[in-house]
Write a protein that holds these residues in place. Structure first.
Motif, mmCIF file in Angstrom:
data_model
loop_
_atom_site.group_PDB
_atom_site.id
_atom_site.type_symbol
_atom_site.label_atom_id
_atom_site.label_comp_id
_atom_site.label_asym_id
_atom_site.label_seq_id
_atom_site.Cartn_x
_atom_site.Cartn_y
_atom_site.Cartn_z
ATOM 1 N N MET A 269 -36.174 -14.635 2.708
ATOM 2 C CA MET A 269 -37.561 -14.359 3.088
ATOM 3 C C MET A 269 -37.674 -13.284 4.078
ATOM 4 O O MET A 269 -38.423 -12.322 3.684
ATOM 5 C CB MET A 269 -38.313 -15.499 3.434
ATOM 6 C CG MET A 269 -38.586 -16.665 2.440
ATOM 7 S SD MET A 269 -39.894 -17.825 2.859
ATOM 8 C CE MET A 269 -39.208 -18.540 3.827
ATOM 9 N N THR A 292 -43.680 -17.675 -2.436
ATOM 10 C CA THR A 292 -42.326 -16.953 -2.058
ATOM 11 C C THR A 292 -40.974 -17.180 -2.772
ATOM 12 O O THR A 292 -39.950 -16.599 -2.479
ATOM 13 C CB THR A 292 -42.018 -17.351 -0.557
ATOM 14 O OG1 THR A 292 -41.774 -18.796 -0.446
ATOM 15 C CG2 THR A 292 -43.440 -17.238 0.498
ATOM 16 N N MET A 355 -43.652 -11.518 -4.442
ATOM 17 C CA MET A 355 -42.739 -12.653 -3.701
ATOM 18 C C MET A 355 -42.239 -12.387 -2.351
ATOM 19 O O MET A 355 -42.054 -12.967 -1.558
ATOM 20 C CB MET A 355 -42.279 -13.543 -4.805
ATOM 21 C CG MET A 355 -42.897 -14.426 -5.728
ATOM 22 S SD MET A 355 -41.760 -15.503 -6.656
ATOM 23 C CE MET A 355 -43.086 -16.606 -7.393
ATOM 24 N N GLY A 359 -42.856 -13.468 1.043
ATOM 25 C CA GLY A 359 -41.544 -14.104 1.972
ATOM 26 C C GLY A 359 -41.481 -13.467 3.368
ATOM 27 O O GLY A 359 -41.393 -14.199 4.413
ATOM 28 N N ARG A 362 -44.230 -14.686 5.494
ATOM 29 C CA ARG A 362 -43.945 -16.092 5.760
ATOM 30 C C ARG A 362 -42.955 -16.168 7.022
ATOM 31 O O ARG A 362 -43.086 -16.992 7.756
ATOM 32 C CB ARG A 362 -43.651 -16.968 4.613
ATOM 33 C CG ARG A 362 -43.479 -18.351 5.056
ATOM 34 C CD ARG A 362 -43.347 -19.275 3.808
ATOM 35 N NE ARG A 362 -43.003 -20.672 3.932
ATOM 36 C CZ ARG A 362 -43.910 -21.429 4.486
ATOM 37 N NH1 ARG A 362 -45.249 -21.181 4.945
ATOM 38 N NH2 ARG A 362 -43.629 -22.998 4.931
#
Length: 508
Positions: A269, A292, A355, A359, A362
Motif C-alpha cells: 500500500m 485498497t 486502489m 492504499g 491508508r
C-alpha cells in the motif's frame, strides 16, 4: 534493559538517530536498577514471565509491562499466553496485539486454559492485562515513486510497459508463510483469461536451503506454463526496492497459522500497489476489500478436526515446522476469486490507480511509524493512569518470595532440620579462642563460600566476643544487638558459625 553491551550500544545509536526530541538513553541490566522516572518496560515479544516475577520482587506499581505479539502458534508461546492467568500481571500491563485476529487468538488461548483451570479447581480466573490492537508500521518515505527503479525491475524480467507484473515478496517457506502453488495457479488462470496480455509473477525472497528453493522453481515450471515466473534475491536491497516500484499489483495468499499480521501488504500500500490477499490473519485488518485491493475467501477445517495434529506436536512425533505445515496444507484459498481480482486489476488501469492511491493514503494515515509510535505513547499514558488507581493483583506478602517457583529454601525445606532457628534458641561459644578460631575459618575458601550473604566479618567478630563475654544468650537477645534490617543475615550467620564449631545452637 539488556545484559548485552553490543545490543545496548546498537539501540542507543538507533534511538539517537531517530528521536527528534533527543531523549537520553539509559541502560539497565535489571529493572530493579530503574529510577522512579521509568514508567514502562517495553518487551519485544508476547511472554512476560521473568519480567512480571522480577517486578514483584520490588514494587508492582513502579512501572507497567508492555509486550507485543508475533508468532502465536508455537507450544512455548501458547504456554506463555496461558500462563497470563497465573502471573502477577496487573491492570496497568498490556500485550499489544498487531491485529484483531491476533487479539482473538490470544483471547481464545487464555479462555482455553481458563476453562481447564476452572474444571480443575472450581475457580474461574480472568486475565487482568489489557489487549489493545496496534499494528506494525512502515516508513512510507522508502516507497515513494521511483521510475528508474521501476524500469530496472521490468528490464530485468523482460516486461514491456503493457505487460502485467504481479509481485509476491516474503520468505520462501511454504509451510510458514504462503504456499506458492496457489499463487502460481492464480497467476496462471489470470494469464489464460488474458491471452493478449503477458503476465509475469515476480517471487522475491529467500529459501532456507537449496532443496526448498528447488521445490519453488520446480513448482513454478509445473503449475505456471502461461504466466512467466521470475525469482529475485530478497537480500538484494536494490532489487527489493525495484520490485516494489516495478510491479502492478501485489499478491499474497497467506495460509499459515503462525502469521498474525503480515507486513508486506502494508508495504504494498505504501508503494501504491493494489493488494490481492487471502482473507486471513492480519490481512483482514489491513486490506480494505474493494478499496485498497481484494481479499480472497479462505477455508480451513472446523474446531475438532485438528486434535490429532495437536497431539502429534505435543508428543514430539511432529516438530513445530511439521505442525504448522500440516495446518497450512489443509487451508485453501478461492483460486477463481484470486484470478478474478487479478484480471479485473489488469484490465482496469483506472481501478489500479484508484486502489493504489487509496492504499498510499491508508498506509500514511494508519501505518506510518509516526502514527504507530503515537499510539504506543498514548497506550503508555493510559497505563500510567490505571496504575495510579486500579487495585493491585496478588500483592506480595512480606514473608514470601517474589515467585512461588523460586521459594525460600528454608520455608519449603523446613521439615529437614531438627529445629528451625528461633528467638528462644540458646547460643554459646563452642571453642577456646573465638577470635583465633574465626580467623582460621576465614582463611579457608571452602568455609567462606557465600560469606557475602552473612554479616560483615568485623561485625561477626564483635558478635562472637560479646557472646563469649555473656556466656549464654538467646537468638532474640542477639537480635537486639543488630539493626533489624540485617536480621536475615544474622539468622544465616549463626548456623554458619555453628557449622564450623565456633558456636553451639540449642533449642533451650
Amino acid at each position: 534493559m539488556t545484559g548485552s553491551d553490543k545490543h545496548a550500544a546498537e539501540f542507543a545509536e538507533m534511538a539517537q538517530e531517530r528521536d527528534r526530541r533527543n531523549r537520553p538513553v539509559k541502560r539497565h541490566d535489571s529493572m530493579l536498577q530503574a529510577d522512579a522516572s521509568t514508567e514502562c518496560l517495553m518487551i519485544a515479544g508476547p511472554t512476560f514471565d521473568a519480567f512480571a516475577w522480577e517486578r514483584r520482587a520490588g514494587n508492582q506499581r513502579a512501572y507497567s509491562l508492555s509486550g507485543v505479539t508475533h508468532t502465536l502458534s508455537s507450544d512455548r508461546i501458547i504456554a506463555g499466553l496461558s500462563n497470563f492467568l497465573l502471573l502477577p500481571l496487573q491492570p496497568w500491563d498490556a500485550l499489544v496485539c498487531t491485529s484483531q485476529v491476533a487479539r482473538d487468538v490470544v483471547t481464545r488461548t487464555m479462555e482455553n486454559y481458563a476453562d481447564y483451570l476452572g474444571r480443575r479447581t472450581g475457580v474461574k480466573i480472568e486475565p487482568t492485562l489489557k489487549l489493545p490492537v496496534i499494528p506494525l508500521g512502515v516508513d512510507g518515505s522508502r516507497y515513494a515513486k521511483d521510475e528508474t527503479a521501476r524500469q530496472m525491475l521490468r528490464n530485468r524480467i523482460g516486461a514491456a510497459d503493457e505487460d502485467f507484473v504481479i509481485l509476491f515478496l516474503g520468505r520462501f517457506t511454504f509451510h510458514a508463510k504462503a504456499h506458492p502453488v496457489p499463487m502460481y495457479l492464480a497467476a496462471e488462470r489470470a494469464a489464460k483469461r488474458m491471452p493478449g496480455r503477458k503476465v509475469h509473477l515476480v517471487m522475491v525472497g529467500q529459501a532456507p536451503n537449496d532443496r526448498i528453493m528447488s521445490m519453488y522453481r520446480t513448482g513454478a515450471e509445473q503449475f505456471a506454463k502461461t504466466a512467466s515466473v521470475h525469482f529475485i534475491d530478497g537480500q538484494d536491497d536494490d532489487l527489493v526496492h525495484a520490485s516494489w516500484q516495478g510491479a502492478d499489483v501485489f499478491l499474497s495468499l497467506s495460509d499459515n497459522i503462525q502469521e498474525t499480521f503480515g507486513l508486506t501488504p502494508i508495504e504494498a500500500m505504501a508503494a501504491g500497489l493494489p493488494a490481492v490477499v487471502s482473507d486471513w490473519d492480519g490481512y483482514k485488518d489491513t486490506v480494505i476489500d474493494g478499496e485498497t485491493g481484494f481479499r480472497v475467501p479462505t477455508t480451513a477445517p472446523a474446531a475438532g478436526d485438528g486434535i490429532d495434529l495437536a497431539f502429534r506436536y505435543q508428543t514430539g512425533r511432529d516438530d513445530y515446522d511439521r505442525f504448522i505445515g500440516r495446518a497450512c496444507m489443509v487451508t485453501s484459498c478461492d483460486l477463481d476469486a484470486a484470478a478474478d481480482a487479478l484480471v479485473r486489476l489488469a484490465e482496469d488501469p483506472e481501478l489500479r490507480a484508484a486502489m493504489g492511491k487509496a492504499g498510499r493514503n491508508r498506509a500514511r494515515a494508519f501505518y506510518d511509524w509516526s502514527v504507530i509510535i503515537r499510539s504506543y505513547e498514548d497506550l503508555w499514558l493510559e497505563l500510567r493512569d490505571i496504575r495510579e488507581k486500579a487495585p493491585e493483583v496478588a500483592p506480595r506478602q512480606s514473608s514470601e518470595t517474589a515467585s512461588p517457583f523460586y521459594p525460600d529454601p528454608f520455608h519449603i525445606f523446613a521439615p529437614h532440620p531438627s529445629f528451625a532457628l528461633g528467638a528462644d534458641n540458646i547460643v554459646t561459644i563452642d571453642g577456646g579462642d573465638p577470635d583465633a578460631d574465626f580467623q582460621a575459618i576465614l582463611a579457608h575458601e571452602v568455609c567462606t563460600f557465600s560469606q557475602e550473604l552473612m554479616l560483615p566479618s568485623e561485625q561477626t567478630a564483635a558478635l562472637l566476643r560479646r557472646v563469649s563475654a555473656s556466656g549464654k544468650v538467646t537468638v532474640g537477645e542477639i537480635e537486639q544487638w543488630i539493626d533489624d534490617r540485617r536480621w536475615s543475615r544474622l539468622h544465616r550467620t549463626l548456623p554458619w558459625l555453628a557449622k564450623f564449631g565456633l558456636i553451639k545452637l540449642s533449642e533451650q
